[in-house]
Design a protein around this motif. Structure first.
Motif, short mmCIF file in Angstrom:
data_model
loop_
_atom_site.label_atom_id
_atom_site.label_comp_id
_atom_site.label_asym_id
_atom_site.label_seq_id
_atom_site.Cartn_x
_atom_site.Cartn_y
_atom_site.Cartn_z
N MET A 72 0.88 -1.31 0.00
CA MET A 72 -0.13 0.21 0.02
C MET A 72 0.74 1.23 -0.04
O MET A 72 0.51 2.38 -0.56
CB MET A 72 -1.06 0.06 1.13
N ALA A 73 2.00 1.30 0.68
CA ALA A 73 2.96 2.31 0.62
C ALA A 73 3.56 2.75 -0.90
O ALA A 73 3.48 3.83 -1.22
CB ALA A 73 4.19 1.92 1.64
N LEU A 74 3.83 1.61 -1.29
CA LEU A 74 4.30 1.84 -2.89
C LEU A 74 3.30 2.28 -3.97
O LEU A 74 3.45 3.25 -4.56
CB LEU A 74 4.72 0.41 -3.37
N VAL A 75 1.92 1.64 -3.58
CA VAL A 75 0.89 2.18 -4.33
C VAL A 75 0.45 3.62 -4.04
O VAL A 75 0.18 4.46 -5.10
CB VAL A 75 -0.44 1.32 -4.23
N GLY A 76 0.52 3.89 -2.80
CA GLY A 76 0.38 5.57 -2.22
C GLY A 76 1.36 6.36 -3.04
O GLY A 76 0.91 7.17 -3.27
N LEU A 77 2.41 5.99 -2.94
CA LEU A 77 3.45 6.89 -3.41
C LEU A 77 3.47 6.90 -4.96
O LEU A 77 3.48 8.17 -5.49
CB LEU A 77 5.00 6.33 -2.93
N LEU A 78 3.18 6.16 -5.58
CA LEU A 78 2.93 6.01 -7.10
C LEU A 78 1.88 6.93 -7.48
O LEU A 78 1.51 7.84 -8.60
CB LEU A 78 2.77 4.80 -7.74
N ILE A 79 0.75 6.76 -6.67
CA ILE A 79 -0.71 7.48 -7.04
C ILE A 79 -0.61 8.97 -6.46
O ILE A 79 -0.93 9.85 -7.03
CB ILE A 79 -1.99 6.74 -6.25
N LEU A 80 0.23 9.01 -5.25
CA LEU A 80 0.17 10.53 -4.59
C LEU A 80 1.36 11.42 -5.00
O LEU A 80 1.34 12.50 -4.61
CB LEU A 80 0.04 10.21 -3.29
N TRP A 81 2.13 10.96 -6.09
CA TRP A 81 3.32 11.74 -6.46
C TRP A 81 2.98 13.14 -6.88
O TRP A 81 3.72 14.03 -6.56
CB TRP A 81 4.33 11.16 -7.10
N PRO A 82 1.93 13.43 -7.53
CA PRO A 82 1.56 14.83 -7.70
C PRO A 82 0.97 15.58 -6.76
O PRO A 82 1.57 16.61 -6.56
CB PRO A 82 0.52 14.45 -8.98
N VAL A 83 0.57 14.93 -5.71
CA VAL A 83 0.30 15.74 -4.54
C VAL A 83 1.64 16.09 -3.84
O VAL A 83 1.80 17.22 -3.41
CB VAL A 83 -0.88 15.09 -3.78
N LEU A 84 2.35 15.06 -3.78
CA LEU A 84 3.70 15.05 -3.01
C LEU A 84 4.46 16.52 -3.88
O LEU A 84 5.06 17.16 -3.15
CB LEU A 84 4.55 13.95 -3.05
N ALA A 85 4.38 16.45 -4.97
CA ALA A 85 5.05 17.39 -5.83
C ALA A 85 4.53 18.78 -5.67
O ALA A 85 5.16 19.66 -5.28
CB ALA A 85 5.02 17.03 -7.29
N VAL A 86 3.23 19.01 -5.45
CA VAL A 86 2.66 20.12 -5.19
C VAL A 86 2.97 20.73 -3.86
O VAL A 86 3.24 21.97 -3.90
CB VAL A 86 1.14 20.22 -5.61
N VAL A 87 2.81 19.89 -2.98
CA VAL A 87 3.10 20.38 -1.48
C VAL A 87 4.52 20.58 -1.49
O VAL A 87 4.97 21.71 -0.86
CB VAL A 87 2.53 19.19 -0.34
N ALA A 88 5.36 19.88 -1.84
CA ALA A 88 6.91 20.44 -2.06
C ALA A 88 6.97 21.86 -2.47
O ALA A 88 7.93 22.53 -2.28
CB ALA A 88 7.67 19.27 -2.53
N SER A 89 6.27 22.13 -3.93
CA SER A 89 6.58 23.12 -4.42
C SER A 89 6.07 24.50 -3.47
O SER A 89 6.77 25.22 -3.42
CB SER A 89 5.83 23.36 -5.74
N MET A 90 4.90 24.15 -2.83
CA MET A 90 4.28 25.26 -2.30
C MET A 90 5.18 25.42 -0.82
O MET A 90 5.54 26.58 -0.55
CB MET A 90 2.93 24.58 -1.55
N ILE A 91 5.73 24.45 -0.34
CA ILE A 91 6.81 24.85 0.65
C ILE A 91 7.79 25.57 0.24
O ILE A 91 8.37 26.36 0.97
CB ILE A 91 7.11 23.37 1.36
N LYS A 92 8.36 25.41 -0.86
CA LYS A 92 9.79 26.08 -1.35
C LYS A 92 9.40 27.37 -1.60
O LYS A 92 10.10 28.33 -1.46
CB LYS A 92 9.96 25.20 -2.48
N ILE A 93 8.00 27.72 -2.05
CA ILE A 93 7.60 29.11 -2.31
C ILE A 93 7.27 29.83 -1.08
O ILE A 93 7.73 31.11 -0.95
CB ILE A 93 6.61 29.11 -3.44
N LYS A 94 6.41 29.22 -0.36
CA LYS A 94 5.77 29.98 0.93
C LYS A 94 6.62 29.92 2.05
O LYS A 94 6.55 30.76 3.03
CB LYS A 94 4.43 29.31 1.09
N MET A 95 7.54 29.07 2.13
CA MET A 95 8.39 28.72 3.27
C MET A 95 9.96 28.75 2.70
O MET A 95 10.71 27.63 3.11
CB MET A 95 8.18 27.43 4.11
N PRO A 96 10.49 29.78 2.12
CA PRO A 96 12.02 29.61 1.77
C PRO A 96 12.86 29.79 2.78
O PRO A 96 12.59 30.08 4.03
CB PRO A 96 11.90 30.79 0.89
N GLY A 97 14.23 29.21 2.46
CA GLY A 97 15.32 29.23 3.28
C GLY A 97 15.22 28.18 4.42
O GLY A 97 16.07 28.12 5.34
#
Length: 203
Positions: free
Chosen positions: A11-36
């Motif tokens: 389930m962890a493997l399936v979850g990572l494969l399915i949720l990678w777009p969400v992971l990418a969006v959250v990572a981008s938001m943190i980079k923009i909104k919480m720099p440094g």
């Protein structure tokens, strides 16, 4: 619990494969909104049999804070974006990697920082037989833990004397009354924000 271990990793493997777009969006938001600072927060936690492992989460706090290990809703070290990530549990998605590599389970006791689970005495230490989980019965009961602590005059003492002992009690019950069906129910309740009956109480 071999079925549990295999189910977790699949389930962890399936979850990572399915949720990678969400992971990418959250990572981008943190980079923009919480720099440094880093996108991923890595911290040593107490795992199965008391062994330390590195747990991964999305960063939700300011860089270089020196606050308590007990988080309280509304405190300044939690950023506005971080508060939203924590509210919807999105900060915990990277823990699927910990499940995939076998450090954690989907369901089990939440992994504590050193100074809590590793200091348990007597029969309470048996909870260390379990892999820590992303969710679990204690996590469901205390899903609003940060808000509950914010209402206390001394959050640290309330956590140490009330919440933590109750979590140990619940996790010991989970160990001795393990049910794969209950695991599935807890996962759905976590995702859907629902409550369930467990050990004669609503969690």
């Amino acid at each position: 619990m071999a079925l549990k271990f295999l189910f977790d990793r699949l389930m962890a493997l399936v979850g990572l494969l399915i949720l990678w777009p969400v992971l990418a969006v959250v990572a981008s938001m943190i980079k923009i909104k919480m720099p440094g600072g880093p996108v991923i927060f890595a911290q040593k936690r107490v795992g199965r049999n008391g062994k330390l492992f590195t747990m991964y989460k999305f960063r939700s706090m300011t860089v270089g804070h020196s606050g308590s290990s007990v988080s309280v809703a509304g405190e300044s070290r939690i950023t506005p974006l971080g508060a939203k990530l924590r509210r919807y549990k999105l900060d915990e998605l990277p823990e699927l990697w910990n499940v995939l590599i076998g450090d954690m389970s989907l369901v089990g006791p939440r992994p504590d920082v050193p100074g809590y689970a590793d200091q348990l005495k007597g029969d309470d230490r048996e909870v260390l037989k379990l892999r820590p989980g992303i969710t679990g019965p204690a996590s469901l009961k205390y899903r609003d833990e940060e808000e509950l602590l914010a209402k206390q005059s001394d959050p640290q003492t309330y956590n140490d004397e009330v919440i933590f002992p109750d979590k140990v009690r619940i996790n010991r019950y989970y160990l001795h009354h393990y049910s794969f069906i209950k695991d599935i129910q807890m996962i759905f309740c976590t995702v859907l924000g629902k409550r369930m009956k467990y050990d004669n109480e609503i969690i």
